[in-house]
Design a protein around this motif. Structure first.
Motif, PDB file in Angstrom:
ATOM      1  N   GLN A   1       2.604  20.062  20.232  1.00 55.43           N
ATOM      2  CA  GLN A   1       2.904  20.938  19.100  1.00 55.43           C
ATOM      3  C   GLN A   1       3.876  20.288  18.147  1.00 55.43           C
ATOM      4  OE1 GLN A   1       2.482  23.486  16.968  1.00 55.43           O
ATOM      5  NE2 GLN A   1       2.954  25.215  18.260  1.00 55.43           N
ATOM      6  N   ASP A   2       3.374  19.844  16.971  1.00 57.43           N
ATOM      7  CA  ASP A   2       4.182  19.230  15.930  1.00 57.43           C
ATOM      8  C   ASP A   2       4.423  20.291  14.882  1.00 57.43           C
ATOM      9  OD1 ASP A   2       5.212  17.870  13.815  1.00 57.43           O
ATOM     10  OD2 ASP A   2       3.544  16.490  13.563  1.00 57.43           O
ATOM     11  N   SER A   3       5.378  21.176  15.129  1.00 57.92           N
ATOM     12  CA  SER A   3       5.435  22.412  14.376  1.00 57.92           C
ATOM     13  C   SER A   3       6.135  22.356  13.036  1.00 57.92           C
ATOM     14  CB  SER A   3       6.092  23.486  15.240  1.00 57.92           C
ATOM     15  OG  SER A   3       7.341  23.054  15.668  1.00 57.92           O
TER      16      SER A   3
ATOM     17  N   TRP B   1       9.269  22.931  12.203  1.00 54.35           N
ATOM     18  CA  TRP B   1       9.999  24.208  12.144  1.00 54.35           C
ATOM     19  C   TRP B   1      10.712  24.377  10.812  1.00 54.35           C
ATOM     20  CZ3 TRP B   1      10.526  27.914  16.074  1.00 54.35           C
ATOM     21  CH2 TRP B   1      11.538  28.846  15.907  1.00 54.35           C
TER      22      TRP B   1
ATOM     23  N   GLY C   1       0.207  24.683  14.810  1.00 55.11           N
ATOM     24  CA  GLY C   1       1.638  24.440  14.713  1.00 55.11           C
ATOM     25  C   GLY C   1       2.305  25.463  13.812  1.00 55.11           C
TER      26      GLY C   1
ATOM     27  N   PRO D   1      10.565  24.154  18.548  1.00 53.07           N
ATOM     28  CA  PRO D   1      10.733  22.704  18.548  1.00 53.07           C
ATOM     29  C   PRO D   1      12.151  22.243  18.801  1.00 53.07           C
ATOM     30  CG  PRO D   1      10.335  23.514  16.337  1.00 53.07           C
ATOM     31  CD  PRO D   1      10.094  24.661  17.261  1.00 53.07           C
TER      32      PRO D   1
ATOM     33  N   ARG E   1      12.592  17.631  21.474  1.00 53.31           N
ATOM     34  CA  ARG E   1      13.193  16.781  20.453  1.00 53.31           C
ATOM     35  C   ARG E   1      13.034  15.309  20.793  1.00 53.31           C
ATOM     36  NH1 ARG E   1      16.428  19.629  17.012  1.00 53.31           N
ATOM     37  NH2 ARG E   1      17.089  21.686  17.683  1.00 53.31           N
TER      38      ARG E   1
ATOM     39  N   GLN F   1      11.322  16.954  19.234  1.00 53.73           N
ATOM     40  CA  GLN F   1       9.978  16.928  18.700  1.00 53.73           C
ATOM     41  C   GLN F   1       9.980  16.440  17.252  1.00 53.73           C
ATOM     42  OE1 GLN F   1       7.813  20.387  19.715  1.00 53.73           O
ATOM     43  NE2 GLN F   1       6.380  20.148  18.065  1.00 53.73           N
ATOM     44  N   ARG F   2      10.126  15.139  17.091  1.00 51.62           N
ATOM     45  CA  ARG F   2      10.061  14.535  15.763  1.00 51.62           C
ATOM     46  C   ARG F   2       9.746  13.065  15.961  1.00 51.62           C
ATOM     47  NH1 ARG F   2      14.835  15.937  13.782  1.00 51.62           N
ATOM     48  NH2 ARG F   2      15.882  14.022  14.372  1.00 51.62           N
TER      49      ARG F   2
END
Length: 244
Positions: free
Chosen positions: A4-6, A8, A57, A134, A138, A156-157
């Motif tokens: 999940q590449d959300s 945010w 996402g 997210p 990380r 998540q980046r």
């Protein structure tokens, strides 16, 4: 596989703030009961949001949620004054659901590996892991050695190859019950590791990555279910320790 590449922050930025409906609050909660039709619309919106955000996402637009719910986008905004409010509602509910699933596994399974694998199978089946905030997932740079193993989380980046920083549980405390989830999953991980059934290098972050990583989407539901089950079996084997 898709993690999940959300994005945010883009969800927050793109959520055009609108006035809350009469009887509502800025956080999307209400002070008065909803009418039956309004309650039904709210349930449709929440269900659609889980599906859309789970598939695309948290960067998916509110219009996609409205189309999936078969309501006008104005109806969505009447329930949730900004996209950020809806995103946080979904993330908090799914984080709470995962925590309940982890507690059930911890309390109802005597064998450490059975408890961990039960949690993984239940959470993957529910799809809740794909809707984790997210802030829990990380990827950054540095600091990994400063943290206890159970508190490490991947950000998540996307970063240049080889630059992975795992951030502490403290960073997730403000994210709708994420710290509680990390604590319970940490207990599952520690029990399985202490029993010698979990690889020594597996942390909470690895477990969260498993539940946040679905099988590729397939047009046939039976094939999709089979692919998801097969993928989880492979991942579970990868987590399990082997006699030396």
């Amino acid at each position: 596989m898709h993690v999940q590449d959300s994005r945010w922050s883009s969800a927050v930025a793109s959520g055009a703030t609108m006035s809350a409906a009469s009887g509502g609050r800025p956080d999307g909660t209400r002070t008065t009961p909803l009418r039956v039709d309004a309650q039904r619309n709210l349930e449709h919106v929440l269900r659609a949001a889980r599906e859309v955000f789970g598939e695309l996402g948290y960067g998916a637009p509110m219009e996609d949620v409205a189309r999936r719910a078969r309501v006008g986008v104005g109806t969505v905004y009447r329930r949730f004054p900004s996209k950020d409010v809806l995103v946080r509602r979904i993330a908090e509910e799914e984080t709470s659901r995962l925590t309940e699933q982890a507690r059930a596994a911890l309390g109802q399974e005597d064998e450490p590996w059975s408890a961990l694998s039960r949690f993984l199978r239940t959470s993957v089946a529910s799809g809740a892991g794909r809707l984790l905030p997210p802030q829990v997932l990380r990827v950054g740079v540095g600091e990994e050695r400063e943290l206890p193993e159970h508190a490490r989380l991947p950000q998540q980046r996307t970063q240049p190859a080889g630059e992975l920083r795992l951030v502490s549980e403290q960073r997730a405390e403000d994210d709708g019950g994420a710290a509680e989830l990390l604590d319970v999953v940490g207990q599952l991980v520690e029990r399985a590791r202490a029993a010698g059934e979990l690889r020594a290098d597996v942390s909470v972050s690895d477990v969260l990555l498993v539940i946040a990583t679905p099988a590729p989407s397939l047009p046939d539901a039976a094939q999709q279910a089979a692919a998801s089950a097969r993928l989880l079996d492979i991942l579970l084997e990868g987590l399990r320790s082997r006699p030396s």
